[in-house]
Design an enzyme around this catalytic site. Structure first.
Site, mmCIF file in Angstrom:
data_model
loop_
_atom_site.group_PDB
_atom_site.id
_atom_site.type_symbol
_atom_site.label_atom_id
_atom_site.label_comp_id
_atom_site.label_asym_id
_atom_site.label_seq_id
_atom_site.Cartn_x
_atom_site.Cartn_y
_atom_site.Cartn_z
ATOM 1 N N TYR A 161 -55.105 52.694 -9.151
ATOM 2 C CA TYR A 161 -55.882 52.255 -7.984
ATOM 3 C C TYR A 161 -56.328 50.805 -8.075
ATOM 4 O O TYR A 161 -56.889 50.279 -7.121
ATOM 5 C CB TYR A 161 -57.121 53.153 -7.816
ATOM 6 C CG TYR A 161 -56.751 54.458 -7.217
ATOM 7 C CD1 TYR A 161 -56.045 55.386 -7.972
ATOM 8 C CD2 TYR A 161 -57.036 54.765 -5.902
ATOM 9 C CE1 TYR A 161 -55.654 56.586 -7.425
ATOM 10 C CE2 TYR A 161 -56.646 55.959 -5.356
ATOM 11 C CZ TYR A 161 -55.961 56.867 -6.121
ATOM 12 O OH TYR A 161 -55.568 58.050 -5.572
ATOM 13 N N LYS A 228 -52.898 63.549 -18.425
ATOM 14 C CA LYS A 228 -51.461 63.774 -18.607
ATOM 15 C C LYS A 228 -51.053 63.025 -19.871
ATOM 16 O O LYS A 228 -50.130 62.205 -19.894
ATOM 17 C CB LYS A 228 -50.734 63.266 -17.346
ATOM 18 C CG LYS A 228 -49.260 63.571 -17.286
ATOM 19 C CD LYS A 228 -48.952 65.033 -17.006
ATOM 20 C CE LYS A 228 -47.448 65.263 -17.098
ATOM 21 N NZ LYS A 228 -47.089 66.678 -17.244
ATOM 22 N N ASP A 282 -51.014 69.035 -15.117
ATOM 23 C CA ASP A 282 -50.182 69.993 -14.368
ATOM 24 C C ASP A 282 -50.672 71.421 -14.593
ATOM 25 O O ASP A 282 -50.766 72.221 -13.657
ATOM 26 C CB ASP A 282 -48.698 69.838 -14.705
ATOM 27 C CG ASP A 282 -48.424 69.618 -16.178
ATOM 28 O OD1 ASP A 282 -49.348 69.185 -16.889
ATOM 29 O OD2 ASP A 282 -47.308 69.879 -16.636
ATOM 30 N N ASP A 306 -57.912 62.389 -7.686
ATOM 31 C CA ASP A 306 -57.613 62.323 -6.262
ATOM 32 C C ASP A 306 -56.843 63.577 -5.844
ATOM 33 O O ASP A 306 -57.204 64.278 -4.894
ATOM 34 C CB ASP A 306 -56.773 61.058 -6.003
ATOM 35 C CG ASP A 306 -56.673 60.726 -4.527
ATOM 36 O OD1 ASP A 306 -57.306 61.431 -3.712
ATOM 37 O OD2 ASP A 306 -55.966 59.769 -4.182
#
Ligand code: NAP
Length: 415
Positions: A161, A228, A282, A306
């Site tokens: 971002y 992740k 995930d 997000d």
């Protein structure tokens, strides 16, 4: 200072909220700036303001009152001042410290970045906080929406971002790719677009600190770091490592990590402690569907948060009623999580629930919990009576569809 404002007028009789570096002091008559928002924003704001004022009046019998001050951003600001985000608005948010906003249009093209992202970065509102909980009666696509009751802390200033990216084929992209390929022996295709994903210990630690502090002060059972890190070891993986590090350094006596839970406590959580654990992003999307009650406070880097916050909001009935806040050290802006829904503008139609529940968060943040509780009771009551706006009515059998303003009245009747 007050007499110098040109685009806004501090209401007479209102007082300024102060901050000493740790805590806010909220007077009984605080000035709170609000951004009405674009599109359906004005309809939503009108309904919300009515609910906030009624709740505060009922809870405190006239002893406390919010003095609202309109500040400009978005289309209305552009029309009046030629600026999408007037500098005075930023000044007002810094001065008065606690504010609330409706959704803002993101101007497309013309080099103007999202106003929301700009607000977060300029005011250093480093935590995006999204409580996600179900209200009985709200239509949901899952069997047990009540099992999810999470507060998500999403890092708000770093990660992809930051906008550090270059278009494919530009001299900047080529130069950077050539440098990386040559200096570091990588083989990025030269015609690629390229973006940079910075995640720092500083940004991670202050976010996780805020999440843990919230969990401890609200009697929550666990904090989960979502990352992740199996793929992006030095950004997302580091987020996890720095998160655990901070938890052990600053909250040692109050927390137990998941490893410690098994190594030292045989899997039985010691009384009164907060569990700090981590999940790969995930898998977390599955976990919140399959084992929602195992999650409580959740801390994430920017992009994961997000995605995850919107996915979880869908589980409890959608964005129309999901609240949010952007919080820094000494400034907090509470906001609707949906956009401006422009096709419904000026129809007094859409659900004001997201701004109203953001106001509940704001009232709690101010220490005015009694007023926030009344609003929650009012919303629960209106929903139980099936008196709701179109978005919920179309999914509820036997519901009576109300306008935004009528829904506000139904909430007030149920307080
Ligand atoms: P959107 O405004 O969120 O609207 C998408 C759809 O979501 C609406 O058509 C409506 O669905 C539903 N919806 C949104 N708000 C609702 C509410 N209060 N009550 C009931 N239903 C609601 O998304 P968008 O059309 O993609 O974006 C429009 C503008 O908003 C863009 O300029 C975007 O940049 C901006 N935006 C601002 C923010 C923000 O200020 N925080 C956030 C996101 C987007 P149905 O059509 O099914 O009824």
């Amino acid at each position: 200072m007050a007499s110098d404002w040109k685009t806004c007028t501090p209401p007479p009789g209102g007082e300024t909220i102060t901050y000493d570096g740790k805590t806010y002091t909220v007077p009984n008559h605080p000035i709170i700036p609000f951004l009405r928002g674009d599109g359906t924003g004005p309809d939503i704001w009108a309904a919300s303001e009515k609910v906030f004022d009624a709740a505060v009046a009922k809870a405190y019998g006239g002893k406390r009152k919010i003095h609202w001050m309109e500040v400009l951003a978005g289309e209305v600001s552009f029309a009046k001042t030629g600026e999408w985000l007037h500098p005075e608005t930023l000044e007002a948010l810094k001065t008065y410290r606690i504010a609330i906003k409706g959704p803002l249009t993101t101007p497309v093209g013309g080099g103007i970045r999202s106003l929301n992202v700009t607000l977060r970065q300029v005011l250093d509102l480093y935590a995006c906080v999204r409580p996600i909980k179900w209200y009985p009666g709200v239509p949901s696509p899952v069997k047990r929406p009540d099992a999810l009751n999470v507060v998500l802390y999403r890092e708000n200033t770093e990660d992809v971002y930051m906008g550090v990216e270059w278009k494919s084929g530009t001299p900047e992209a080529k130069k950077l790719i050539e440098f990386i390929n040559k200096e570091f022996g990588k083989s990025i295709r030269i015609e690629s677009g390229i973006g940079i994903k910075p995640i720092s210990a500083f940004g991670t630690r202050r976010l996780v600190r805020m999440g843990i502090q919230y969990a401890l002060s609200h009697g929550r059972k666990s904090v989960t770091l979502v990352h992740k890190g199996n793929i992006m070891k030095f950004t997302e993986g580091a987020f996890r490592d720095w998160g655990y590090e901070l938890a052990k350094e600053e909250f040692r006596d109050a927390i137990v990590t998941e490893d410690e839970l098994w190594d030292k406590f045989n899997g039985r959580m010691p009384e009164g402690k907060l569990l700090v654990k981590d999940r790969i992003a995930d898998s977390m999307f599955q976990q919140v569907l399959l084992r929602p009650d195992e999650y409580d406070v959740v801390c994430t880097p920017n992009l994961n948060g997000d995605y995850l916050s919107d996915a979880m909001a869908a589980q409890i009935g959608g964005l129309g009623i999901a609240p949010g806040a952007n919080i820094g050290d000494g400034v907090a802006v509470f906001e609707a999580t949906h956009g401006t829904a422009p096709k419904y503008a000026n129809q007094d139609k859409v659900n004001p629930g997201s701004v109203i529940l953001s106001g509940v968060m704001m009232l709690e943040f101010m220490g005015w919990k009694e007023a926030g509780d009344l609003i929650e009771k009012g919303i629960a009551g209106a929903i139980a009576q099936k008196r709701v706006t179109y978005d919920l009515a179309r999914q509820m059998e036997g519901a009576k569809e109300l306008k935004s303003s009528q829904f506000a009245s139904a909430i007030i009747e149920n307080m």
